[in-house]
Design a protein around this motif. Sequence first.
Motif, PDB file in Angstrom:
ATOM      1  N   GLN A 125       0.844  -1.193   0.000  1.00  0.00           N
ATOM      2  CA  GLN A 125       0.000   0.000   0.000  1.00  0.00           C
ATOM      3  C   GLN A 125       0.878   1.240   0.000  1.00  0.00           C
ATOM      4  OE1 GLN A 125      -2.498   0.390   3.448  1.00  0.00           O
ATOM      5  NE2 GLN A 125      -3.863   1.868   2.468  1.00  0.00           N
ATOM      6  N   LEU A 126       0.638   2.131  -0.972  1.00  0.00           N
ATOM      7  CA  LEU A 126       1.422   3.349  -1.063  1.00  0.00           C
ATOM      8  C   LEU A 126       0.877   4.440  -0.157  1.00  0.00           C
ATOM      9  CD1 LEU A 126       3.670   5.046  -2.445  1.00  0.00           C
ATOM     10  CD2 LEU A 126       1.961   5.652  -4.192  1.00  0.00           C
ATOM     11  N   CYS A 127      -0.444   4.642  -0.200  1.00  0.00           N
ATOM     12  CA  CYS A 127      -1.026   5.703   0.618  1.00  0.00           C
ATOM     13  C   CYS A 127      -2.495   5.399   0.872  1.00  0.00           C
ATOM     14  CB  CYS A 127      -0.885   7.065  -0.075  1.00  0.00           C
ATOM     15  SG  CYS A 127      -1.785   7.193  -1.636  1.00  0.00           S
ATOM     16  N   LYS A 128      -3.050   6.105   1.834  1.00  0.00           N
ATOM     17  CA  LYS A 128      -4.474   6.013   2.160  1.00  0.00           C
ATOM     18  C   LYS A 128      -4.961   7.418   2.486  1.00  0.00           C
ATOM     19  CE  LYS A 128      -7.785   3.869   5.345  1.00  0.00           C
ATOM     20  NZ  LYS A 128      -8.699   3.404   4.276  1.00  0.00           N
ATOM     21  N   LEU A 129      -5.957   7.880   1.733  1.00  0.00           N
ATOM     22  CA  LEU A 129      -6.501   9.221   1.905  1.00  0.00           C
ATOM     23  C   LEU A 129      -7.856   9.100   2.599  1.00  0.00           C
ATOM     24  CD1 LEU A 129      -5.704  10.624  -1.644  1.00  0.00           C
ATOM     25  CD2 LEU A 129      -4.279  10.722   0.395  1.00  0.00           C
ATOM     26  N   ASP A 130      -7.973   9.721   3.734  1.00  0.00           N
ATOM     27  CA  ASP A 130      -9.206   9.619   4.509  1.00  0.00           C
ATOM     28  C   ASP A 130     -10.312  10.437   3.856  1.00  0.00           C
ATOM     29  OD1 ASP A 130      -7.906   8.033   6.328  1.00  0.00           O
ATOM     30  OD2 ASP A 130      -7.304   9.743   7.601  1.00  0.00           O
ATOM     31  N   ASN A 131     -11.455   9.764   3.623  1.00  0.00           N
ATOM     32  CA  ASN A 131     -12.670  10.410   3.110  1.00  0.00           C
ATOM     33  C   ASN A 131     -12.443  11.145   1.790  1.00  0.00           C
ATOM     34  OD1 ASN A 131     -14.054   9.557   5.443  1.00  0.00           O
ATOM     35  ND2 ASN A 131     -13.335  11.379   6.579  1.00  0.00           N
ATOM     36  N   ASP A 132     -11.551  10.641   0.971  1.00  0.00           N
ATOM     37  CA  ASP A 132     -11.299  11.250  -0.342  1.00  0.00           C
ATOM     38  C   ASP A 132     -10.970  10.116  -1.325  1.00  0.00           C
ATOM     39  OD1 ASP A 132     -10.995  13.005  -2.379  1.00  0.00           O
ATOM     40  OD2 ASP A 132      -9.203  14.008  -1.606  1.00  0.00           O
ATOM     41  N   PRO A 133     -11.975   9.542  -1.978  1.00  0.00           N
ATOM     42  CA  PRO A 133     -11.736   8.396  -2.872  1.00  0.00           C
ATOM     43  C   PRO A 133     -10.802   8.747  -4.028  1.00  0.00           C
ATOM     44  CG  PRO A 133     -14.072   8.624  -2.355  1.00  0.00           C
ATOM     45  CD  PRO A 133     -13.406   9.865  -1.854  1.00  0.00           C
ATOM     46  N   ILE A 134     -10.047   7.756  -4.445  1.00  0.00           N
ATOM     47  CA  ILE A 134      -9.142   7.911  -5.589  1.00  0.00           C
ATOM     48  C   ILE A 134      -9.970   7.846  -6.878  1.00  0.00           C
ATOM     49  CG2 ILE A 134      -7.069   7.019  -6.708  1.00  0.00           C
ATOM     50  CD1 ILE A 134      -6.632   7.998  -3.856  1.00  0.00           C
ATOM     51  N   THR A 135      -9.697   8.763  -7.795  1.00  0.00           N
ATOM     52  CA  THR A 135     -10.423   8.797  -9.069  1.00  0.00           C
ATOM     53  C   THR A 135      -9.511   8.610 -10.288  1.00  0.00           C
ATOM     54  OG1 THR A 135     -10.257  11.209  -9.059  1.00  0.00           O
ATOM     55  CG2 THR A 135     -12.280  10.235  -8.151  1.00  0.00           C
ATOM     56  N   SER A 136      -8.201   8.754 -10.133  1.00  0.00           N
ATOM     57  CA  SER A 136      -7.294   8.564 -11.273  1.00  0.00           C
ATOM     58  C   SER A 136      -5.874   8.402 -10.758  1.00  0.00           C
ATOM     59  CB  SER A 136      -7.376   9.735 -12.264  1.00  0.00           C
ATOM     60  OG  SER A 136      -7.073  10.948 -11.628  1.00  0.00           O
ATOM     61  N   VAL A 137      -5.083   7.584 -11.498  1.00  0.00           N
ATOM     62  CA  VAL A 137      -3.659   7.410 -11.207  1.00  0.00           C
ATOM     63  C   VAL A 137      -2.908   7.412 -12.532  1.00  0.00           C
ATOM     64  CG1 VAL A 137      -3.992   6.154  -9.036  1.00  0.00           C
ATOM     65  CG2 VAL A 137      -3.881   4.894 -11.209  1.00  0.00           C
ATOM     66  N   SER A 138      -1.652   7.919 -12.509  1.00  0.00           N
ATOM     67  CA  SER A 138      -0.850   7.956 -13.731  1.00  0.00           C
ATOM     68  C   SER A 138       0.622   8.073 -13.363  1.00  0.00           C
ATOM     69  CB  SER A 138      -1.266   9.136 -14.614  1.00  0.00           C
ATOM     70  OG  SER A 138      -0.481   9.203 -15.772  1.00  0.00           O
ATOM     71  N   TRP A 139       1.452   7.200 -14.005  1.00  0.00           N
ATOM     72  CA  TRP A 139       2.898   7.242 -13.814  1.00  0.00           C
ATOM     73  C   TRP A 139       3.528   8.285 -14.728  1.00  0.00           C
ATOM     74  CZ3 TRP A 139       5.554   4.679 -10.105  1.00  0.00           C
ATOM     75  CH2 TRP A 139       4.948   3.568  -9.495  1.00  0.00           C
ATOM     76  N   ILE A 140       4.594   8.906 -14.220  1.00  0.00           N
ATOM     77  CA  ILE A 140       5.383   9.780 -15.076  1.00  0.00           C
ATOM     78  C   ILE A 140       6.067   8.934 -16.146  1.00  0.00           C
ATOM     79  CG2 ILE A 140       7.500   9.670 -13.704  1.00  0.00           C
ATOM     80  CD1 ILE A 140       7.840  12.703 -14.223  1.00  0.00           C
ATOM     81  N   GLN A 141       6.364   9.531 -17.292  1.00  0.00           N
ATOM     82  CA  GLN A 141       6.899   8.751 -18.408  1.00  0.00           C
ATOM     83  C   GLN A 141       8.248   8.132 -18.090  1.00  0.00           C
ATOM     84  OE1 GLN A 141       6.708  11.953 -21.191  1.00  0.00           O
ATOM     85  NE2 GLN A 141       4.749  11.293 -22.054  1.00  0.00           N
ATOM     86  N   ARG A 142       9.081   8.825 -17.357  1.00  0.00           N
ATOM     87  CA  ARG A 142      10.375   8.302 -16.942  1.00  0.00           C
ATOM     88  C   ARG A 142      10.584   8.638 -15.478  1.00  0.00           C
ATOM     89  NH1 ARG A 142      14.573   9.937 -21.857  1.00  0.00           N
ATOM     90  NH2 ARG A 142      13.510   8.751 -23.528  1.00  0.00           N
ATOM     91  N   GLY A 143      10.776   7.603 -14.681  1.00  0.00           N
ATOM     92  CA  GLY A 143      10.991   7.847 -13.256  1.00  0.00           C
ATOM     93  C   GLY A 143      10.034   7.022 -12.420  1.00  0.00           C
ATOM     94  N   SER A 144      10.010   7.361 -11.159  1.00  0.00           N
ATOM     95  CA  SER A 144       9.206   6.607 -10.186  1.00  0.00           C
ATOM     96  C   SER A 144       8.156   7.471  -9.518  1.00  0.00           C
ATOM     97  CB  SER A 144      10.130   6.012  -9.109  1.00  0.00           C
ATOM     98  OG  SER A 144      10.870   7.049  -8.468  1.00  0.00           O
ATOM     99  N   HIS A 145       7.794   8.592 -10.142  1.00  0.00           N
ATOM    100  CA  HIS A 145       6.785   9.469  -9.557  1.00  0.00           C
ATOM    101  C   HIS A 145       5.396   9.075 -10.058  1.00  0.00           C
ATOM    102  CE1 HIS A 145       9.925  12.899  -8.800  1.00  0.00           C
ATOM    103  NE2 HIS A 145      10.125  11.808  -8.050  1.00  0.00           N
ATOM    104  N   LEU A 146       4.445   9.120  -9.142  1.00  0.00           N
ATOM    105  CA  LEU A 146       3.067   8.744  -9.437  1.00  0.00           C
ATOM    106  C   LEU A 146       2.141   9.896  -9.090  1.00  0.00           C
ATOM    107  CD1 LEU A 146       1.060   6.448 -10.241  1.00  0.00           C
ATOM    108  CD2 LEU A 146       0.908   5.908  -7.788  1.00  0.00           C
ATOM    109  N   ALA A 147       1.259  10.253 -10.048  1.00  0.00           N
ATOM    110  CA  ALA A 147       0.256  11.293  -9.828  1.00  0.00           C
ATOM    111  C   ALA A 147      -1.058  10.635  -9.447  1.00  0.00           C
ATOM    112  CB  ALA A 147       0.078  12.138 -11.086  1.00  0.00           C
ATOM    113  N   ILE A 148      -1.731  11.218  -8.458  1.00  0.00           N
ATOM    114  CA  ILE A 148      -2.976  10.667  -7.934  1.00  0.00           C
ATOM    115  C   ILE A 148      -4.013  11.781  -7.901  1.00  0.00           C
ATOM    116  CG2 ILE A 148      -4.101   9.509  -6.001  1.00  0.00           C
ATOM    117  CD1 ILE A 148      -1.344   8.468  -5.166  1.00  0.00           C
ATOM    118  N   GLY A 149      -5.148  11.561  -8.569  1.00  0.00           N
ATOM    119  CA  GLY A 149      -6.263  12.505  -8.518  1.00  0.00           C
ATOM    120  C   GLY A 149      -7.353  11.979  -7.612  1.00  0.00           C
TER     121      GLY A 149
END
Length: 608
Positions: free
Chosen positions: A299-323
């Motif tokens: 498990q990477l993260c858990k956001l209280d009372n805020d459901p995840i609606t989108s995820v996307s990896w950066i093209q090069r690297g290990s960064h992840l964007a979470i909407g």
Amino acid sequence: MDMQDDQAEQQTPTLMSPPRSKTPPTITGKRQHSDRNASRSLRSGSEPVNATALNKALQQVEDTSRPRSITPNGSPSRKRQKVQAGAGGGSDRFIPNRSGQDLHASYNLLHEDGSPATPSKSHKKVHSSELNFQRRDANRTYSSLLRSEMFDSEVPQAVPQSQEGPGSRSKTPPSNGSILSGPNLTPSTPHKNLFSYGANPTQSLTPRSTSRSERGPNVNARSEIYSLSPVKHSSQTMLLSPRKTPRAVSKVPYKVLDAPELQDDFYLNLVDWGPNDILAVGLLDSVYLWSRETGIVKQLCKLDNDPITSVSWIQRGSHLAIGTSKGLLYIYDTVAERKLRMMAGHSARISSLAWNAHVLSTGSRDRSILHRDVRTPSPYFRKLTGHKQEVCGLKWNGETQQLASGGNDNKIFVWDRMEERWQYRWGEQEGGHKAAVKAIAWSPHQRGLLASGGGTADRCIKFWDTLSEDQATSSNGLPTNLLPNQSDSALDHSRTPLSDTEQSNPHLIRSHDTGSQVCNLLFSTTTSEIVSTHGYSQHAINIWKYPSMQQVVSLTGHTYRVLYLSMSPDGSTIVTGAGDETLRFWDVFSKREKSGRGGIVGEWGVIR
């Protein structure tokens, strides 16, 4: 003596000829010898005639003559007379009747799309399998063989009337033109027809030597006159040539993972496979990472009372964007497992994400698109407005620096670089989709080729040319398709035949109806194929050849809409997710082969 003969003739009843059928007359004069002897004895009148014996003799004559009656073959169009019942009861003869047959449909069975090996279209189901591939290949082989045997692979053309000698009968149907218009060619037979009028072949069936003076025998073993097979040598070569076998695709996923709380929402994007070979999945308010190398889920993260609606990896690297559902954007470092930034800007949920190097574009339910530079402290530096409803599809093309967006307003927008003004806008009036557009994909093989898929009311995959330069330019420097009241006369209609609405857009290359809601699209990086996942009502994963759009295989297993799709970094595996709370991994593409593999080049890397 004469008096006795006269009395015998008076006592003998007049013979009635056996009742004849109204069918064509039977062949007389071919009765058996016993019948002839019986008739002679009756004519001689030497013995008195018994009425019972006479009836039996007539019945025997009628019974023996009936099965030997021969009906000549007449034209099918001639109206046959109805067979009347004879003296002995109803007739047992069967007369064929073609009035109930569709001769035109039967004739068209020889077309490439149908043959005796193909079942009726009413019983054909739309599905892709090796059996269907073999059936289509057999139909094409059957059609090619039939044409080769009858026409030598050349459909005979009509001959001009001027080549016919005087007094010869015309070999072509009369044309509608006037006789005074001079000799003209009769229209040729359509492609699907097999027979047409033409000149008699002039080549001799007897093989001859190359020189007329040399009368030596032809010893060519391949000559058809010496062949023991009724099939031509060219047809035998075609049948014996190796056939291209369909690519073997496993229809069973090699791995299935449970994904509890995976949302059954068409507008979300909750699965993404990163360049580091790690799969990110948003489950309710948590994000989980699965490594293909180790098979470990964390498990990477858990956001209280805020459901995840989108995820996307950066093209090069290990960064992840979470909407999230509240319109917030989080940037995580997955190696250190810590949050780097939290960025605001949207007033509703972020349903789509797209990276372009260090620029991250976010599409939201508030109908806007924000360009964010993750290196700067500002939450965003450009805001794009154009959609009238939620932006659910978003993809960058790094080669052409174009951003494609699809929305619940049934429209596709193409944005050039970071411009606030859209470059193209395609809706239903421009030949676009009739439902929400979530499925968007850029081709890695053809520059500027965009594929889009429509929802339940549309079910089509459309291909667009975003680099077409056949648009006129107005005085202000903008293409004319951006100006109001555009005239259709200035558009190019020389593309693939489409409907009138689709022909009005020169950028539309092709439209293919899939028969089901299109949820995702993805081009293969190793082959010229495209993957589509579907919702109502097939729940399938289809692989198509491009540009023919022939279905390679259809993968089934999900019991809900296949809403999520992603591909492994090496391009060999795809993962699909659905509302049945499962993730399925499919090995559908071959890995990209390395150049120079094997031999000296593969061992040393260079030729010495």
